[in-house]
Design a protein around this motif. Structure first.
Motif, mmCIF file in Angstrom:
data_model
loop_
_atom_site.group_PDB
_atom_site.id
_atom_site.type_symbol
_atom_site.label_atom_id
_atom_site.label_comp_id
_atom_site.label_asym_id
_atom_site.label_seq_id
_atom_site.Cartn_x
_atom_site.Cartn_y
_atom_site.Cartn_z
ATOM 1 N N ASP A 90 0.811 -1.213 0.000
ATOM 2 C CA ASP A 90 0.000 0.000 0.000
ATOM 3 C C ASP A 90 0.850 1.270 0.000
ATOM 4 O O ASP A 90 0.659 2.165 0.821
ATOM 5 C CB ASP A 90 -0.939 -0.002 1.215
ATOM 6 N N GLU A 91 1.798 1.341 -0.939
ATOM 7 C CA GLU A 91 2.650 2.528 -1.026
ATOM 8 C C GLU A 91 1.891 3.672 -1.706
ATOM 9 O O GLU A 91 1.553 3.585 -2.888
ATOM 10 C CB GLU A 91 3.937 2.209 -1.794
ATOM 11 N N LYS A 92 1.667 4.718 -0.972
ATOM 12 C CA LYS A 92 0.980 5.897 -1.508
ATOM 13 C C LYS A 92 1.961 7.036 -1.777
ATOM 14 O O LYS A 92 1.572 8.176 -1.957
ATOM 15 C CB LYS A 92 -0.122 6.352 -0.546
ATOM 16 N N PHE A 93 3.234 6.693 -1.784
ATOM 17 C CA PHE A 93 4.267 7.641 -2.150
ATOM 18 C C PHE A 93 4.867 7.211 -3.479
ATOM 19 O O PHE A 93 4.600 6.112 -3.971
ATOM 20 C CB PHE A 93 5.350 7.720 -1.073
ATOM 21 N N ARG A 94 5.681 8.077 -4.055
ATOM 22 C CA ARG A 94 6.294 7.774 -5.346
ATOM 23 C C ARG A 94 7.771 7.470 -5.166
ATOM 24 O O ARG A 94 8.493 8.208 -4.497
ATOM 25 C CB ARG A 94 6.126 8.970 -6.293
#
Length: 203
Positions: free
Chosen positions: A175-179
């Motif tokens: 659930d990576e919501k960063f780039r």
């Protein structure tokens, strides 16, 4: 109005691994296993079995033993990026988890002053302290990090978060919501796109 930029410091602006590697060899006689660690657990990189040694070594390093900590080199591309974004009108600050002791603050501030011309706001976090309360108190910003835990915190607290990839953080997490980015050239392209003029339409 442009979003401010929050920079992590070690592994983002300054090359702490290069400085620590030099200190380990010149002070402790320890030759690291490779130029950079392959995980967050530094025992293998340092060639030791004792985590207490690792923590103590980092604390001594950050507190100024040998003056390495106050004289870290900038990472390639960091100086040019900071300068360019200031010229574009971005406000910036540093959020660093190097420790909160006076010697650490003095060394870090002088290093950033010499290399980047200083930052009006530098927030210091303890080595094992969470950045979450600091991120929660800051306005929605760009947040540039190299620590996966902090990148998740940045995204969860509403910041546009960029994670600079290294060997130690290359494994994807849930659930990576960063780039993820490869370095300052890619980060620069992201900010350049923000400033690209809107296409002209002919009626």
């Amino acid at each position: 109005m442009r979003k401010p930029i929050i920079y992590d410091c070690d592994g983002v602006l300054l090359d702490i691994i290069g400085g620590l590697r030099k200190a380990l060899w010149e002070i402790d006689g320890i030759k690291t296993n490779g130029p950079v660690p392959l995980s967050y657990d530094l025992k293998e990189w340092m060639g030791v079995d004792d985590q207490a040694f690792v923590i103590d070594r980092i604390q001594r390093f950050n507190s100024g033993e040998g003056e390495y900590f106050a004289n870290l080199d900038p990472l390639p591309g960091a100086v040019d990026f900071v300068k360019a974004m200031r010229e574009r009108g971005y406000e910036d600050s540093v959020l660093t988890a190097a420790g909160t002791e006076a010697k650490i603050k003095t060394g870090r501030a002088s290093n950033l002053e010499r290399v980047f011309g200083g930052f009006e706001k530098i927030q210091y976090v303890g080595l094992v302290e969470s950045k979450k309360p600091y991120l929660e108190d800051m306005p929605s910003s760009w947040f540039i990090e190299d620590n996966i835990v902090n990148a998740h915190l940045g995204a969860a607290t509403g910041h546009d978060t960029l994670l600079i990839e290294y060997e130690h953080n290359a494994t994807k997490t849930d659930d990576e919501k960063f780039r993820r980015v490869t370095g300052w050239n890619e980060i620069r392209s992201i900010f350049d796109a923000e400033h690209a003029p809107a296409p002209a339409y002919i009626l």
